[in-house]
Motif scaffolding. Sequence first.
Motif, PDB file in Angstrom:
ATOM      1  N   PHE A  65       0.874  -1.176   0.000  1.00  0.00           N
ATOM      2  CA  PHE A  65       0.000   0.000   0.000  1.00  0.00           C
ATOM      3  C   PHE A  65       0.914   1.230   0.000  1.00  0.00           C
ATOM      4  N   PHE A  66       0.727   2.119  -0.984  1.00  0.00           N
ATOM      5  CA  PHE A  66       1.533   3.340  -1.019  1.00  0.00           C
ATOM      6  C   PHE A  66       0.613   4.541  -0.849  1.00  0.00           C
ATOM      7  N   GLN A  67       1.166   5.592  -0.199  1.00  0.00           N
ATOM      8  CA  GLN A  67       0.304   6.639   0.327  1.00  0.00           C
ATOM      9  C   GLN A  67       0.347   7.938  -0.473  1.00  0.00           C
ATOM     10  N   GLY A  68      -0.773   8.654  -0.399  1.00  0.00           N
ATOM     11  CA  GLY A  68      -0.892   9.969  -1.006  1.00  0.00           C
ATOM     12  C   GLY A  68      -1.760  10.855  -0.138  1.00  0.00           C
ATOM     13  N   GLU A  69      -1.772  12.121  -0.473  1.00  0.00           N
ATOM     14  CA  GLU A  69      -2.602  13.059   0.264  1.00  0.00           C
ATOM     15  C   GLU A  69      -4.075  12.845  -0.072  1.00  0.00           C
ATOM     16  N   GLN A  70      -4.946  13.268   0.833  1.00  0.00           N
ATOM     17  CA  GLN A  70      -6.362  13.333   0.497  1.00  0.00           C
ATOM     18  C   GLN A  70      -6.580  14.523  -0.415  1.00  0.00           C
ATOM     19  N   ASN A  71      -7.284  14.289  -1.487  1.00  0.00           N
ATOM     20  CA  ASN A  71      -7.656  15.373  -2.393  1.00  0.00           C
ATOM     21  C   ASN A  71      -8.825  14.889  -3.232  1.00  0.00           C
ATOM     22  N   ALA A  72      -9.904  15.641  -3.231  1.00  0.00           N
ATOM     23  CA  ALA A  72     -11.109  15.237  -3.957  1.00  0.00           C
ATOM     24  C   ALA A  72     -10.891  15.182  -5.460  1.00  0.00           C
ATOM     25  N   LYS A  73      -9.774  15.715  -5.944  1.00  0.00           N
ATOM     26  CA  LYS A  73      -9.521  15.762  -7.385  1.00  0.00           C
ATOM     27  C   LYS A  73      -8.823  14.521  -7.916  1.00  0.00           C
ATOM     28  N   TRP A  74      -8.439  13.573  -7.056  1.00  0.00           N
ATOM     29  CA  TRP A  74      -7.805  12.359  -7.585  1.00  0.00           C
ATOM     30  C   TRP A  74      -8.773  11.676  -8.555  1.00  0.00           C
ATOM     31  N   PRO A  75      -8.394  11.471  -9.815  1.00  0.00           N
ATOM     32  CA  PRO A  75      -9.301  10.834 -10.786  1.00  0.00           C
ATOM     33  C   PRO A  75      -9.448   9.337 -10.535  1.00  0.00           C
ATOM     34  N   ASP A  76     -10.669   8.850 -10.677  1.00  0.00           N
ATOM     35  CA  ASP A  76     -10.916   7.415 -10.531  1.00  0.00           C
ATOM     36  C   ASP A  76     -10.022   6.605 -11.468  1.00  0.00           C
ATOM     37  N   ALA A  77      -9.923   7.049 -12.721  1.00  0.00           N
ATOM     38  CA  ALA A  77      -9.166   6.286 -13.713  1.00  0.00           C
ATOM     39  C   ALA A  77      -7.701   6.184 -13.337  1.00  0.00           C
ATOM     40  N   LEU A  78      -7.133   7.259 -12.820  1.00  0.00           N
ATOM     41  CA  LEU A  78      -5.732   7.241 -12.400  1.00  0.00           C
ATOM     42  C   LEU A  78      -5.519   6.224 -11.293  1.00  0.00           C
ATOM     43  N   VAL A  79      -6.364   6.255 -10.283  1.00  0.00           N
ATOM     44  CA  VAL A  79      -6.222   5.333  -9.158  1.00  0.00           C
ATOM     45  C   VAL A  79      -6.358   3.887  -9.631  1.00  0.00           C
ATOM     46  N   GLU A  80      -7.304   3.630 -10.508  1.00  0.00           N
ATOM     47  CA  GLU A  80      -7.485   2.271 -11.020  1.00  0.00           C
ATOM     48  C   GLU A  80      -6.267   1.800 -11.804  1.00  0.00           C
ATOM     49  N   GLN A  81      -5.652   2.682 -12.568  1.00  0.00           N
ATOM     50  CA  GLN A  81      -4.448   2.305 -13.309  1.00  0.00           C
ATOM     51  C   GLN A  81      -3.297   1.976 -12.368  1.00  0.00           C
ATOM     52  N   LEU A  82      -3.153   2.754 -11.309  1.00  0.00           N
ATOM     53  CA  LEU A  82      -2.061   2.522 -10.368  1.00  0.00           C
ATOM     54  C   LEU A  82      -2.223   1.209  -9.614  1.00  0.00           C
ATOM     55  N   LYS A  83      -3.438   0.681  -9.567  1.00  0.00           N
ATOM     56  CA  LYS A  83      -3.677  -0.604  -8.919  1.00  0.00           C
ATOM     57  C   LYS A  83      -3.165  -1.783  -9.751  1.00  0.00           C
ATOM     58  N   ARG A  84      -2.678  -1.521 -10.948  1.00  0.00           N
ATOM     59  CA  ARG A  84      -2.226  -2.602 -11.838  1.00  0.00           C
ATOM     60  C   ARG A  84      -0.707  -2.764 -11.853  1.00  0.00           C
ATOM     61  N   ILE A  85       0.006  -2.023 -11.032  1.00  0.00           N
ATOM     62  CA  ILE A  85       1.467  -2.147 -10.996  1.00  0.00           C
ATOM     63  C   ILE A  85       1.830  -3.366 -10.147  1.00  0.00           C
ATOM     64  N   PRO A  86       2.487  -4.353 -10.698  1.00  0.00           N
ATOM     65  CA  PRO A  86       2.770  -5.583  -9.939  1.00  0.00           C
ATOM     66  C   PRO A  86       3.952  -5.441  -8.995  1.00  0.00           C
ATOM     67  N   ALA A  87       3.788  -5.924  -7.788  1.00  0.00           N
ATOM     68  CA  ALA A  87       4.866  -5.869  -6.792  1.00  0.00           C
ATOM     69  C   ALA A  87       6.092  -6.651  -7.247  1.00  0.00           C
ATOM     70  N   ARG A  88       5.891  -7.684  -8.035  1.00  0.00           N
ATOM     71  CA  ARG A  88       7.026  -8.507  -8.468  1.00  0.00           C
ATOM     72  C   ARG A  88       7.992  -7.748  -9.377  1.00  0.00           C
ATOM     73  N   GLN A  89       7.618  -6.552  -9.826  1.00  0.00           N
ATOM     74  CA  GLN A  89       8.484  -5.767 -10.699  1.00  0.00           C
ATOM     75  C   GLN A  89       9.458  -4.872  -9.929  1.00  0.00           C
ATOM     76  N   PHE A  90       9.516  -5.027  -8.604  1.00  0.00           N
ATOM     77  CA  PHE A  90      10.404  -4.204  -7.788  1.00  0.00           C
ATOM     78  C   PHE A  90      11.611  -5.007  -7.304  1.00  0.00           C
ATOM     79  N   VAL A  91      12.713  -4.290  -7.084  1.00  0.00           N
ATOM     80  CA  VAL A  91      13.886  -4.842  -6.423  1.00  0.00           C
ATOM     81  C   VAL A  91      14.310  -3.869  -5.328  1.00  0.00           C
TER      82      VAL A  91
END
Length: 324
Positions: free
Chosen positions: A280-306
């Motif tokens: 889980f990675f954190q950001g500020e509260q802001n009513a302007k966060w777009p739904d589409a952006l958040v949904e895209q960021l949910k697709r980054i796989p943890a296995r791609q990190f070192v």
Amino acid sequence: MKNGAIGLGAVVALVVTGSAYAGPSTSRSSERPVSGTTCATFPADNYWHADIRTLPVHPRSREWLSHMSTGVDLHPDFGPSFGDGPNYGIPITVVRHSHRRVHVRFDYASESDRVRYPLGKDTRIEGGRRSDGDRHAIVVDRGVCKLFETFSTRERGGKWYAGSGAVWSLKSDRLRPDGWTSADAAGLPILPGLLRWNEVRARDIDHAIRFTTDVTSTHHIWPARHDAGSKRSRDYPPMGARFRLRASYHPSGFGPRAMAVVKAMKKYGLVLADNGSPWFFQGEQNAKWPDALVEQLKRIPARQFVAVDTSSLKVSKNSGATTP
């Protein structure tokens, strides 16, 4: 934090108190100030702003990742939410230097900065004042660019209480005493690791991002000052561990703002700062966060990190400054 609470579903807000302020500039500031201020999130040479693309993979990367649920995708812990909002994240409150200061009673007083904090009716608390979560409060004094952060923040009968509290000058690289907590388990500031809407909107993110995992070691590495893990083995990730998204990762279907976050994860990475839900990675509260952006960021796989070895960045054990 110390109890491993997971601050999910936080209803929070960004508040700017008073009129616009043309405050002091810093000689080594980055160009992305906190909204409502001219304050950068620490000097440009600070650890949070360090480019880690060429750093070597940490010798314990494989072991750490084996205990970090890498079969999941990352989860943006902010923005639109299922029944927890419509918006959540960690709040940022900006105040004038003249804001009233109050005495705060701390549960972990020996590791807290026992000064008066600019808390009041305008202070937004993570999850709201009735929350049973982490209840972080982040307050920026825009007049002198000073950062105040508290954990388990509550107000009762006009008196303020918190689990712990820490204060930083946003113009300084100075770290807390080694062994001291902050409002975060790692003893680090929370603010510089938050994704903020103004920088994502501008596609100009210049810092690492704070994240959590569930099982950590009883160790910490620079620049972290504290740990709250349950495993003595160094094969579990320590507080302060930094992770880089592989350069070879190229997602499809991401918009330009999501790609800016991906770019930041490759250049600046993620910093393990607290116990909580894995990746889980954190950001500020802001009513302007777009739904589409958040949904895209949910697709980054943890296995791609070192995990990367950041030891070569250190100038001094008591400073967050880094080598060029």
